[in-house]
Design an enzyme around this catalytic site. Structure first.
Site, short mmCIF file in Angstrom:
data_model
loop_
_atom_site.label_atom_id
_atom_site.label_comp_id
_atom_site.label_asym_id
_atom_site.label_seq_id
_atom_site.Cartn_x
_atom_site.Cartn_y
_atom_site.Cartn_z
N GLY A 1 -6.14 -3.47 -8.25
CA GLY A 1 -7.25 -2.75 -7.68
C GLY A 1 -6.89 -1.11 -7.45
CB SER B 1 -11.04 2.53 1.88
OG SER B 1 -10.15 1.75 1.77
CB SER C 1 -0.94 0.06 1.23
OG SER C 1 -1.83 -1.21 1.02
NE ARG D 1 -4.15 -9.01 1.07
CZ ARG D 1 -2.99 -8.50 1.52
NH1 ARG D 1 -2.21 -8.85 2.04
NH2 ARG D 1 -2.59 -7.24 0.77
CG ASP E 1 -6.66 -6.44 2.27
OD1 ASP E 1 -8.02 -6.82 1.75
OD2 ASP E 1 -6.33 -5.56 1.94
#
Length: 440
Positions: A96, A168, A26, A382, A310
């Site tokens: 994404g 978000s 991120s 994940r 996540d």
């Protein structure tokens, strides 16, 4: 790195040890984007190099940024006015973040841009963001209302809009665009989910001296602002750390597992997972720059997944080893990730003997003894890493984990990291393609 022709063969083992956690995905993606839109040259140390990072770098170079890689660092000469060299198209790969952020930024240019990506990216929702951009004046042409491909361009008009907070990234994308728009923009977020990840974006904007007013979930940007170059060292990824921590937490070793490069003041959402595990009874020491895991038992319970959605796959695995049943709720957004994570992790853990059941917005999990099985990643990094943890801590039997190339998305050296912690995870080269029907 895991290649497309490999699976992983996992055997029960007793992990422990010390390791540096890989860089945050991120933070890396935001750092690349902001550096590319800044005046001057920015230096990003300890950047994560992954398919998503390459997608973002390629897109930013198309917007006029000049990128040099030196070891694990990036030197990026930004283009603070990308509106006049906007590319005819962006291919978003399977990212994404790139999809949402660059779609919104494309509305700052009057030149149409085609937004496309991989087949798997089509399952990632984009309609709520497009709807809000349309209300601000964006021009959008698309074949379907819910996914790529589509063309988009601005200019936007000064004004106010309401945006869905179901993911978000919609709000983050709009905040970044409003920060760089030449005119005032404001927006309100409806039912904001994954709040820590939106706050992470705002932390970045604040650190780069972007001014805005915030009244709860309403934000106002004055317009006419720009970014200055910066130097930044990417911290460890708390999302990736959750898998390494689980190796140690569930271990029968008498030795701890120590995870370095995890600053305690960082704002990553999945950092909160470690506080939750402590509350449930896990023996965890959270220090200024590292976390120490001691093998321990812990309770299950009612767990609101919104702050760390996540982490649903790995928390599902952990709850199989809890002392009492668990209900993971408020996780509807997990259905729209790289896979439907609620269905995927339940299906695969059931193969391993887990009592894991999907609910409307999450999972109900009863303590279970897991055993080895043939399982599939559903092409979701994940899910893959969570199943690797499950295989290491199965009570018996080996686990064959198929379609593991997706792990490269966030943790390219996952197998090496697992082996460093004495987990018996190794590459398995099949003599034939591992078809979905074999793995599922």
């Amino acid at each position: 790195m895991v290649s497309s022709n490999q699976a992983l063969l996992i055997s029960p083992s007793i992990p422990y040890g010390e390791i540096a956690v890989p860089p945050s995905k991120s933070h890396s993606l935001r750092a690349i984007l902001f550096a590319s839109l800044s005046k001057g040259t920015s230096i990003i140390e300890n950047c994560l190099f992954s398919p998503d990072s390459q997608t973002m770098l390629t897109a930013c170079e198309k917007m006029g940024a000049h990128v040099r890689r030196i070891g694990d660092s990036l030197h990026i000469q930004g283009n603070p006015d990308p509106h006049h060299c906007h590319p005819p198209y962006f291919h978003m790969g399977n990212s994404g973040i790139a999809l949402r952020f660059l779609t919104a930024l494309s509305t700052l240019s009057p030149t149409p841009t085609l937004i496309t990506g991989s087949h798997t990216l089509k399952r990632r929702p984009i309609a709520p963001l497009l709807s809000s951009l349309k209300q601000l004046g964006a021009h959008i042409r698309q074949k379907t209302s819910s996914s790529i491909p589509f063309t988009i361009h601005g200019p936007l008009s000064p004004g106010h809009v309401t945006i869905s907070g179901q993911d978000s990234q919609y709000a983050s994308a709009l905040a970044i665009t409003a920060a760089l728009a030449p005119y005032p923009l404001s927006f309100s977020i409806e039912n904001l989910k994954e709040r820590p990840w939106f706050d992470l974006t705002l932390d970045w904007l604040h650190s780069l001296n972007i001014s805005f007013l915030r009244d709860q979930d309403s934000l106002t940007f004055p317009g006419g602002q720009s970014l200055e170059s910066f130097s930044y060292s990417v911290p460890g990824d708390y999302s990736s750390a959750a898998f390494l921590a689980s190796f140690g937490l569930l271990s029968s070793s008498s030795k701890p597992t120590i995870l370095r490069n995890l600053p305690s003041q960082d704002s990553q959402g999945d950092k909160l997972l470690f506080s939750l595990l402590k509350q449930l009874g896990a023996h965890i020491l959270i220090e200024k720059h590292h976390i120490e895991m001691h093998p321990s038992s812990f309770s299950g319970g009612e767990i609101d997944m919104d702050p760390f959605i996540d982490a649903l796959p790995i928390l599902a695995v952990l709850c199989c080893f809890a002392k009492n049943p668990s209900r993971l709720y408020n996780a509807l957004g997990a259905k729209d990730k790289e896979s439907n994570r609620i269905e995927a992790i339940a299906h695969e853990l059931q193969k391993m003997g887990g009592s894991v059941h999907p609910t409307r917005d999450g999972l109900y999990i009863e303590p279970s003894r897991l055993h080895g099985a043939v399982v599939d990643s559903h092409n979701d990094h994940r899910i893959a890493m969570a199943l690797a943890v499950a295989g290491v801590h199965a009570s018996s039997g080996q686990t064959l984990l198929c379609n593991t190339q997706c792990i490269n998305k966030s943790f390219p050296h996952f197998v090496i990291a697992a082996q460093t912690l004495h987990a018996n995870v190794r590459h398995y080269q099949a003599d034939f393609p591992l078809r979905s029907s074999f793995c599922r």
